[in-house]
Design an enzyme around this catalytic site. Structure first.
Site, mmCIF file in Angstrom:
data_model
loop_
_atom_site.group_PDB
_atom_site.id
_atom_site.type_symbol
_atom_site.label_atom_id
_atom_site.label_comp_id
_atom_site.label_asym_id
_atom_site.label_seq_id
_atom_site.Cartn_x
_atom_site.Cartn_y
_atom_site.Cartn_z
ATOM 1 N N ASN A 1 30.969 17.920 37.613
ATOM 2 C CA ASN A 1 31.197 19.335 37.237
ATOM 3 C C ASN A 1 32.445 19.898 37.912
ATOM 4 O O ASN A 1 32.414 20.950 38.541
ATOM 5 C CB ASN A 1 29.968 20.205 37.529
ATOM 6 C CG ASN A 1 29.632 20.295 39.013
ATOM 7 O OD1 ASN A 1 29.980 19.422 39.787
ATOM 8 N ND2 ASN A 1 28.960 21.366 39.410
ATOM 9 N N ASP B 1 23.143 16.794 47.385
ATOM 10 C CA ASP B 1 23.657 17.909 46.563
ATOM 11 C C ASP B 1 24.682 18.709 47.371
ATOM 12 O O ASP B 1 24.725 19.949 47.293
ATOM 13 C CB ASP B 1 22.540 18.812 46.041
ATOM 14 C CG ASP B 1 23.013 19.710 44.880
ATOM 15 O OD1 ASP B 1 24.199 19.591 44.489
ATOM 16 O OD2 ASP B 1 22.211 20.514 44.389
ATOM 17 N N HIS C 1 17.543 16.379 42.363
ATOM 18 C CA HIS C 1 17.016 17.416 43.276
ATOM 19 C C HIS C 1 15.661 18.014 42.878
ATOM 20 O O HIS C 1 15.573 19.198 42.533
ATOM 21 C CB HIS C 1 18.034 18.521 43.504
ATOM 22 C CG HIS C 1 18.845 18.987 42.320
ATOM 23 N ND1 HIS C 1 18.288 19.291 41.101
ATOM 24 C CD2 HIS C 1 20.178 19.224 42.190
ATOM 25 C CE1 HIS C 1 19.243 19.684 40.273
ATOM 26 N NE2 HIS C 1 20.398 19.649 40.906
ATOM 27 N N HIS D 1 29.217 16.908 45.436
ATOM 28 C CA HIS D 1 30.248 17.671 44.714
ATOM 29 C C HIS D 1 31.520 17.649 45.554
ATOM 30 O O HIS D 1 31.531 18.169 46.667
ATOM 31 C CB HIS D 1 29.775 19.110 44.480
ATOM 32 C CG HIS D 1 28.571 19.191 43.598
ATOM 33 N ND1 HIS D 1 28.662 19.184 42.221
ATOM 34 C CD2 HIS D 1 27.249 19.252 43.889
ATOM 35 C CE1 HIS D 1 27.437 19.253 41.700
ATOM 36 N NE2 HIS D 1 26.565 19.288 42.692
ATOM 37 N N LEU D 2 32.567 17.053 45.007
ATOM 38 C CA LEU D 2 33.823 16.935 45.768
ATOM 39 C C LEU D 2 34.841 18.002 45.383
ATOM 40 O O LEU D 2 35.832 18.186 46.069
ATOM 41 C CB LEU D 2 34.420 15.529 45.589
ATOM 42 C CG LEU D 2 33.642 14.404 46.276
ATOM 43 C CD1 LEU D 2 34.235 13.034 45.928
ATOM 44 C CD2 LEU D 2 33.622 14.582 47.791
ATOM 45 N N ARG D 3 34.649 18.658 44.259
ATOM 46 C CA ARG D 3 35.466 19.818 43.825
ATOM 47 C C ARG D 3 36.889 19.480 43.393
ATOM 48 O O ARG D 3 37.631 20.389 43.036
ATOM 49 C CB ARG D 3 35.536 20.907 44.908
ATOM 50 C CG ARG D 3 34.207 21.402 45.394
ATOM 51 C CD ARG D 3 33.414 22.046 44.269
ATOM 52 N NE ARG D 3 32.208 22.671 44.783
ATOM 53 C CZ ARG D 3 31.054 22.705 44.141
ATOM 54 N NH1 ARG D 3 30.936 22.157 42.944
ATOM 55 N NH2 ARG D 3 30.010 23.291 44.658
ATOM 56 N N GLY E 1 24.589 26.735 45.998
ATOM 57 C CA GLY E 1 24.954 25.438 46.573
ATOM 58 C C GLY E 1 25.178 25.523 48.065
ATOM 59 O O GLY E 1 25.539 26.571 48.593
ATOM 60 N N ASP F 1 25.087 17.770 35.567
ATOM 61 C CA ASP F 1 24.575 18.517 36.729
ATOM 62 C C ASP F 1 25.306 19.839 36.966
ATOM 63 O O ASP F 1 26.519 19.950 36.805
ATOM 64 C CB ASP F 1 24.670 17.680 37.994
ATOM 65 C CG ASP F 1 24.150 18.452 39.194
ATOM 66 O OD1 ASP F 1 22.973 18.824 39.181
ATOM 67 O OD2 ASP F 1 24.945 18.734 40.112
ATOM 68 N N HIS G 1 19.635 17.615 35.595
ATOM 69 C CA HIS G 1 19.416 18.829 36.394
ATOM 70 C C HIS G 1 18.331 19.607 35.660
ATOM 71 O O HIS G 1 18.606 20.310 34.690
ATOM 72 C CB HIS G 1 20.715 19.631 36.488
ATOM 73 C CG HIS G 1 20.572 20.916 37.242
ATOM 74 N ND1 HIS G 1 21.497 21.324 38.171
ATOM 75 C CD2 HIS G 1 19.633 21.889 37.210
ATOM 76 C CE1 HIS G 1 21.120 22.493 38.684
ATOM 77 N NE2 HIS G 1 19.996 22.859 38.102
#
Ligand code: DOR
Length: 449
Positions: A109, A320, A247, A77-79, A339, A166, A194
């Protein structure tokens, strides 16, 4: 020096790089050899290549180290876009490089989500000069709402191969079936789930079991994962589309996937370092750093995940990596977002928890971290090796015996939410090389960070 988007480039142009004195380990087996890199590709692999080397060549010392294909994370997740205070494409990619990664699949996401060709194109452009290859994952449904399919074909045209909602489970079986039928026509596409039935999870914040009962925290039962995995395996059989289970955290899901593989189904699966290392007992102090979806499970589940990695039921180790702003992660346990960070500790946790005790060989571990995820994501043309002349020089050099202690303040990630703070680990990345350019040298990003 600046890259195509004007951001500082992390990759000084090297006229040539010699990785000297290491033990090369790839899918073809181990051998002691130097590796010479020129023009972004591996030029030679062999004994003592230093003799007669021109002066412009950068020498990276690999004595005592393993020289492996760069690691590939199926689940980062790089945001960016949306929560750049937690992480950006560039800070996340630097964290990845420090962890030995040369490619990450950026989870969709974000805000806005990667459910649209323009957003995917923007992320790819931002990532073009990052410290690792940023590969976009794409949403299965618009807005990850589980109703209307995203334009899978348009996203595929941009190179998207891993499709997932996800963070949310695609719980509508009819929509999942349609997504799989559509994806079947897209070469290399995989539907990644997910697997947590939202109806069974409710507002649960941790694994449902003895610890959640004792702590009085609403739980997320193991069956929430099992019922979705079992259903999706049936849909994969019905449609013939490859399924990837994200996951995996329960013994039940590991067993279902084992049986499906034995029956010849096109299913792959990943496990995270936190699920093969920690258990729900870690939540006893109500510290939200241990809150994650799917949740940390029982010791029996953790051991089943380890066994699944050992016998190949679980193909890949994926992080993750889920950065969160500190003030968010400091909210009360039930309100904090789920997370935890993963990119900078995954290799060392794999070596410490799985290879050192003899559960996995080094080759198996690197397969799970590099060439198997590369194959799942359709990246084998440039990631995952083998380390041989002509191959793209995406490489990771690590000292398997170096010990270190995880210090959240020293991470390259912008976020600090690692559940492994203070843990002593064995195995440390010394250098990372991305398409022939060092992104990490002696444990530091090539830009000095
Ligand atoms: O704990 C999690 N956090 N699980 C997910 O699937 C999503 C992730 C996030 O985006 O923070």
């Amino acid at each position: 020096m600046t890259g195509p988007t004007g951001a500082p480039s992390l990759h000084p142009v090297a006229s040539g790089v010699l990785i000297r004195g290491g033990r090369v380990v790839d899918a073809t087996g181990p051998r002691v050899a130097d590796v010479l890199v020129e023009g972004g590709r591996i030029a030679a692999v062999g004994g003592d290549l230093a003799a007669g080397m021109p002066s412009g060549v950068t020498v990276l010392d690999a004595s005592g180290c393993v020289v492996a294909p760069g690691l590939v994370d199926l689940h980062t997740h790089l945001r960016e876009p949306g929560d750049e205070e937690a992480e950006t494409i560039h800070t996340g990619a630097r964290a990845a490089a420090r962890g030995g990664y040369t490619a990450v699949i950026a989870m969709p996401n974000t805000d806005p989500p990667l459910d649209d060709a323009a957003v995917v194109a923007a992320v790819l452009a931002r990532g073009a000069d990052a410290a690792c290859e940023v590969v976009a994952g794409g949403c299965i449904t618009r807005g990850r709402e589980g109703r209307e399919l995203a334009p899978l074909g348009e996203l595929h045209d941009l190179g998207v191969r891993v499709f997932t909602d996800d963070g949310a489970c695609l719980s509508d079986a009819g929509v999942m079936r349609r997504a799989m039928e559509y994806a079947r026509s897209l070469p290399g596409a995989v539907i990644a789930q997910h697997a947590e039935d939202p109806a069974l999870c409710g507002h649960g914040s941790m694994h449902e079991g003895a610890w959640s009962a004792r702590l009085g925290v609403p739980g997320r039962p193991a069956e929430a994962e099992a019922v979705i995995v079992d259903r999706d395996l049936r849909l994969a059989a019905l449609t013939g589309t490859p399924l990837h289970v994200l996951h995996v955290s329960t013994a039940q899901a590991v067993e279902s996937i084992r049986e499906a593989k034995a029956a010849g189904l096109a299913v792959t699966a990943e496990a995270t370092p936190h699920h093969f290392t920690l258990t729900d007992a870690a939540c006893a102090g109500f510290d939200p750093v241990f809150k994650v979806h799917p949740p940390l499970r029982t010791a029996a589940d953790r051991d089943a995940v380890r066994a699944g990695l050992a016998d190949g039921t679980l193909d890949a180790i994926a992080t993750d990596h889920a950065p969160h702003r500190t003030e968010e992660k400091e909210r009360p346990f039930e309100e904090a977002p789920p997370g935890m960070l993963g990119l900078e500790t995954a290799l060392a946790l794999t070596l410490t928890e799985l290879v050192e005790p003899g559960l996995l060989t080094l080759e198996q571990a690197l397969g799970a971290l590099s060439w198997r995820p590369a194959a799942i994501a359709g990246l084998s043309d440039r990631h995952g090796g083998p380390i041989a002349p002509g191959g793209v020089a995406n490489l990771c050099v690590f000292d398997p015996a170096a010990t270190w202690e995880v210090d959240p303040t020293k991470l390259a990630s912008r976020a600090r939410n690692t559940p492994f703070a203070g843990r002593k680990l064995t195995g440390r990345v010394r250098h990372t090389v991305l398409a022939g350019r060092p992104t990490v040298v002696d444990g530091r990003c090539a830009d000095g960070g």
